[in-house]
Design an enzyme around this catalytic site. Structure first.
Site, mmCIF file in Angstrom:
data_model
loop_
_atom_site.group_PDB
_atom_site.id
_atom_site.type_symbol
_atom_site.label_atom_id
_atom_site.label_comp_id
_atom_site.label_asym_id
_atom_site.label_seq_id
_atom_site.Cartn_x
_atom_site.Cartn_y
_atom_site.Cartn_z
ATOM 1 N N LYS A 62 9.765 3.913 10.488
ATOM 2 C CA LYS A 62 9.777 2.458 10.639
ATOM 3 C C LYS A 62 10.391 1.774 9.418
ATOM 4 C CE LYS A 62 5.764 0.384 10.242
ATOM 5 N NZ LYS A 62 5.874 -0.499 9.037
ATOM 6 N N CYS B 231 5.201 5.361 9.009
ATOM 7 C CA CYS B 231 5.788 4.654 7.865
ATOM 8 C C CYS B 231 7.268 4.962 7.653
ATOM 9 C CB CYS B 231 4.997 4.974 6.598
ATOM 10 S SG CYS B 231 3.344 4.267 6.579
ATOM 11 N N GLU C 124 -1.521 9.337 5.100
ATOM 12 C CA GLU C 124 -2.519 9.769 6.075
ATOM 13 C C GLU C 124 -2.937 11.202 5.761
ATOM 14 O OE1 GLU C 124 -1.417 9.043 10.133
ATOM 15 O OE2 GLU C 124 -0.388 7.185 9.597
ATOM 16 N N GLU D 79 0.850 -1.198 0.000
ATOM 17 C CA GLU D 79 0.000 0.000 0.000
ATOM 18 C C GLU D 79 0.883 1.245 0.000
ATOM 19 O OE1 GLU D 79 -0.176 2.210 2.628
ATOM 20 O OE2 GLU D 79 1.116 1.100 4.000
#
EC number: 1.1.1.22
Length: 449
Positions: free
Chosen positions: A261, A258, A153, A149
């Site tokens: 990480k 995202c 956000e 994906e």
């Protein structure tokens, strides 16, 4: 198509809702029964513009349901999407415990052929592990597909319904065609590849975007020293089609769930095969240091920060979300308190989430609007570029403050706006605007008072 999405975080909830919007029969599944109850009451656990309306619409049409019961959700599905969390372990690797548990539970609940599609961001080789887990626990046929994906956000619905591309990683032509057909109402830019390449595409994409951010922030820091304007520099770079304008906005660095990480995970993935990813290590180092430039500018304009009142605008890591994971505000407010400053803060939607994870929340004065967050402050720091802040009158802001220092960590304002308000204004990589403070003009005299 009958679809089940396991996990109702950003990826699972938004994806499930959007696939119901284009006519599929969708079940969103989660073990957190409290979250399922809230969703069934029409309450959305995350802030994402437009999501609540789409949920209400598709529940009313009977295309969307929320459940905590895995077996019936798996049995009725043609394709099952894994959207569970892969939080970082202390060494930077992705924690695959939730993925492996979900794979086991899917296998035990299967009643026939299924496509098991992974949307969670997972290290290269994870889908092979999923295949091994499932094959040992079920006699039924299945295919494993990697579908990374690329949601942002704050614009996740638009990103889902109008994607740049769809990546399908699988060794099954039949599964590839079924998943491609599912996505064709969204785009014809569909790429089919092997599973491991699809897994790597996700990490490589995020790492490259993070690199662009850290690069332009390094350029901004040089611009401050040589008198150039990083806004014009980035614009000039962005006109080159090989570079493009996206992710060249200088500021205080990236945050969220995202980029931090995934960059750390890719560094670890490289290390696991005895490769040192030197460039990406530098990207992470630059990003971590960039947020503390706010502190440098505060010290430069105010001197010692002990006893100074500092206003903070913005707690979310970016606008249009209530996500505060890896937000620069966490480090900056922590540093302000450590130096003895008094902090009062405001965010349009993220305050509750920030309080929940910030250990020193009781040391911060929380405000309900931006002007009150600026009131009687010696300096004001803008950390998230919410539209609400862009539309404020800086004259009104300056009138509420004790001193007139504004640290704009997102380059929101123009020099014309700042000049009208008589602010001492510091942005990122742009020339200084406004008069010098007493400390800047004569720091020795300032400390000697």
């Amino acid at each position: 198509m009958k679809l089940t999405f396991i996990g109702t975080g950003y990826v699972g909830l938004v994806s499930g809702v959007c696939f119901s919007e284009i006519g599929n029969d969708v079940t969103c599944l989660d073990k957190d029964l409290g979250k399922i109850e809230r969703l069934n009451r029409g309450e959305v656990p995350i802030y994402e513009p437009g999501l609540q309306e789409l949920i209400a619409k598709n529940r009313e049409l009977g295309r969307l349901r929320f459940s905590g019961e895995l077996t019936p959700a798996v049995e009725r599905a043609e394709a099952i999407f894994l959207c569970v969390g892969t939080p970082p372990l202390p060494n930077g690797e992705a924690n695959l415990a939730f993925i492996e548990q979900a794979a086991q539970e899917i296998a035990l609940a299967m009643n026939g052929y299924k496509i098991i599609a992974t949307k969670s961001t997972v290290p290269v080789g994870t889908n092979d592990r999923i295949r091994d887990i499932v094959s040992k626990l079920t006699p039924h046929p299945f295919d494993v597909v990697s579908i990374p994906e690329f949601l942002r956000e704050g614009s996740a619905i638009a990103d889902t319904l109008h994607p740049d591309r769809i990546i399908i990683g699988t060794d099954s032509p039949e599964a590839a065609e079924k998943i491609a057909e599912l996505h064709r109402p969204l785009t014809d830019r569909i790429m089919v590849t092997d599973v491991r390449s699809a897994e790597m595409i996700k990490y490589a994409s995020n790492a490259f975007l993070a690199t662009k951010i850290s690069f332009i922030n390094e350029i901004a820091n040089i611009c401050e020293k040589v008198g150039a304007d990083v806004t014009d520099v980035a614009k000039g770079m962005g006109h080159d089609r090989r570079i493009g304008p996206s992710f060249l906005q200088a500021g205080i660095g990236y945050g969220g769930s995202c980029f931090p990480k995934d960059t750390n995970a890719l560094i670890q993935i490289a290390g696991n095969v005895d490769y040192e990813f030197k460039l990406l290590k530098s990207v992470v180092e630059v990003n971590q240091g960039q947020r503390f430039n706010v502190m440098t500018k505060l010290r430069h304009s105010l001197g010692e920060l002990g006893g100074k009142r500092i206003g903070v605008w913005g707690l979310a890591f970016k606008p249009d979300t209530d996500d505060v994971r890896e937000s620069p505000a966490l480090d900056i407010i922590g540093a302000l308190l450590a130096e003895g400053a008094e902090v009062q803060a405001y965010d349009p939607v993220a305050t509750a989430n920030f309080k929940a994870i910030f250990d020193q929340a009781d040391e911060v004065e929380w405000r309900d609007d931006p002007i009150e967050a600026a009131r009687d402050c010696d300096a004001l720091c803008l950390l998230t570029d919410w539209a609400e802040f862009k539309s404020l009158s800086l004259t009104e802001v300056q009138a509420a403050m004790r001193q007139n220092i504004l640290i704009d960590g997102r380059n929101v304002y123009t020099s014309e706006q700042v000049d009208e308000a008589d602010l001492r204004y510091y942005s990122v990589g742009r020339p200084h605007v406004g008069s010098l403070s007493q400390f800047e003009a004569d720091p020795i005299a300032f400390y000697g008072r």
